[in-house]
Design a protein around this motif. Sequence first.
Motif, PDB file in Angstrom:
ATOM      1  N   VAL A  70       0.822  -1.198   0.199  1.00  0.00           N
ATOM      2  CA  VAL A  70       0.101  -0.203   0.379  1.00  0.00           C
ATOM      3  C   VAL A  70       0.848   1.449  -0.003  1.00  0.00           C
ATOM      4  O   VAL A  70       1.954   1.598   0.370  1.00  0.00           O
ATOM      5  CB  VAL A  70      -0.790  -0.243   0.942  1.00  0.00           C
ATOM      6  N   GLY A  74      -2.131   5.269  -3.132  1.00  0.00           N
ATOM      7  CA  GLY A  74      -3.106   4.102  -3.660  1.00  0.00           C
ATOM      8  C   GLY A  74      -1.989   3.209  -4.912  1.00  0.00           C
ATOM      9  O   GLY A  74      -2.399   2.188  -5.185  1.00  0.00           O
ATOM     10  N   GLU A  75      -1.840   4.480  -6.167  1.00  0.00           N
ATOM     11  CA  GLU A  75      -1.275   4.209  -7.413  1.00  0.00           C
ATOM     12  C   GLU A  75      -2.141   3.152  -8.070  1.00  0.00           C
ATOM     13  O   GLU A  75      -1.982   1.638  -8.309  1.00  0.00           O
ATOM     14  CB  GLU A  75       0.385   3.389  -7.026  1.00  0.00           C
ATOM     15  N   LEU A  76      -3.532   3.618  -8.120  1.00  0.00           N
ATOM     16  CA  LEU A  76      -4.577   2.352  -9.220  1.00  0.00           C
ATOM     17  C   LEU A  76      -4.323   2.493 -10.649  1.00  0.00           C
ATOM     18  O   LEU A  76      -3.844   3.737 -10.574  1.00  0.00           O
ATOM     19  CB  LEU A  76      -5.989   2.730  -8.701  1.00  0.00           C
ATOM     20  N   ASN A  85      -8.634  -3.867 -10.349  1.00  0.00           N
ATOM     21  CA  ASN A  85      -7.943  -2.710  -9.706  1.00  0.00           C
ATOM     22  C   ASN A  85      -7.440  -3.813  -8.365  1.00  0.00           C
ATOM     23  O   ASN A  85      -6.326  -4.038  -8.137  1.00  0.00           O
ATOM     24  CB  ASN A  85      -8.210  -1.523  -8.869  1.00  0.00           C
ATOM     25  N   GLN A 130      -7.796   5.027  -1.729  1.00  0.00           N
ATOM     26  CA  GLN A 130      -7.422   4.308  -0.883  1.00  0.00           C
ATOM     27  C   GLN A 130      -7.516   2.944  -0.287  1.00  0.00           C
ATOM     28  O   GLN A 130      -7.006   2.304   0.029  1.00  0.00           O
ATOM     29  CB  GLN A 130      -6.861   5.563   0.591  1.00  0.00           C
ATOM     30  N   ALA A 133      -6.947   0.445  -2.813  1.00  0.00           N
ATOM     31  CA  ALA A 133      -5.604   0.060  -2.586  1.00  0.00           C
ATOM     32  C   ALA A 133      -5.482  -0.748  -0.851  1.00  0.00           C
ATOM     33  O   ALA A 133      -4.894  -2.121  -1.456  1.00  0.00           O
ATOM     34  CB  ALA A 133      -4.829   1.392  -2.493  1.00  0.00           C
ATOM     35  N   ARG A 136      -7.401  -4.419  -2.544  1.00  0.00           N
ATOM     36  CA  ARG A 136      -6.493  -4.761  -3.727  1.00  0.00           C
ATOM     37  C   ARG A 136      -5.001  -4.964  -2.727  1.00  0.00           C
ATOM     38  O   ARG A 136      -4.886  -7.047  -3.303  1.00  0.00           O
ATOM     39  CB  ARG A 136      -4.923  -3.839  -4.264  1.00  0.00           C
TER      40      ARG A 136
END
Length: 209
Positions: A70, A74-76, A85, A130, A133, A136
């Motif tokens: 994480v 977030g880096e989606l 995602n 977030q 994220a 994920r």
Amino acid sequence: MAVRNADISVRRGEVIAITGQSGSGKSSLLYCLAGVLPVARGEVRFDGRVLGALDDEELSALRRERFGFVFQYGELLPELTVEENTALPLRLAGQRKGEALATAGAVLSRLGLGELRQRRPSQVSGGQSQRVAVARALVHQPAVVFADEPTGSLDSANATAVLEEFLTLARSQGTAVVLVTHDADVAGRADTHYRMRDGMLAPFTRDAS
């Protein structure tokens, strides 16, 4: 900042916080533990395996299947839906699309995001992004999640909510969390708290702050 003489052990289900000033080496330590950065001296072990002894394929598989990540923003992936995602770690591990999406949907629902499954990242708020994220990172029930300032981009209300959901879900799965943060309140939720200073790691004490 180089990391020097760090000695740290992480138990299953344990939450560890690492704090320190910017440039103190805490993110470098996180990436060394995750096998992203190599260590020049010493070694990092996971389940008895020395990360430095693994080839690129073995290390990639370990990070993909046993670790979660994480990051602050977030880096989606913008072209995927929230559900897609979230399902990405399962798909990369070879799970069929329908099964992966069903599992992702269940985790999203646990985090109060079930109604957002078909939205794109651009269609959700920063706090919601977030949370996605976090979903994920935990969807494949990893052994360890490495989190680099996971609430740093959020306001205090969203940061508290995201952290609560993150730690509750991680602990319920027995997932260990190694958390880098500059926030003392976030660090206060951890089971163990370390402080980095000039590349050196030490247990946190009040008089060290």
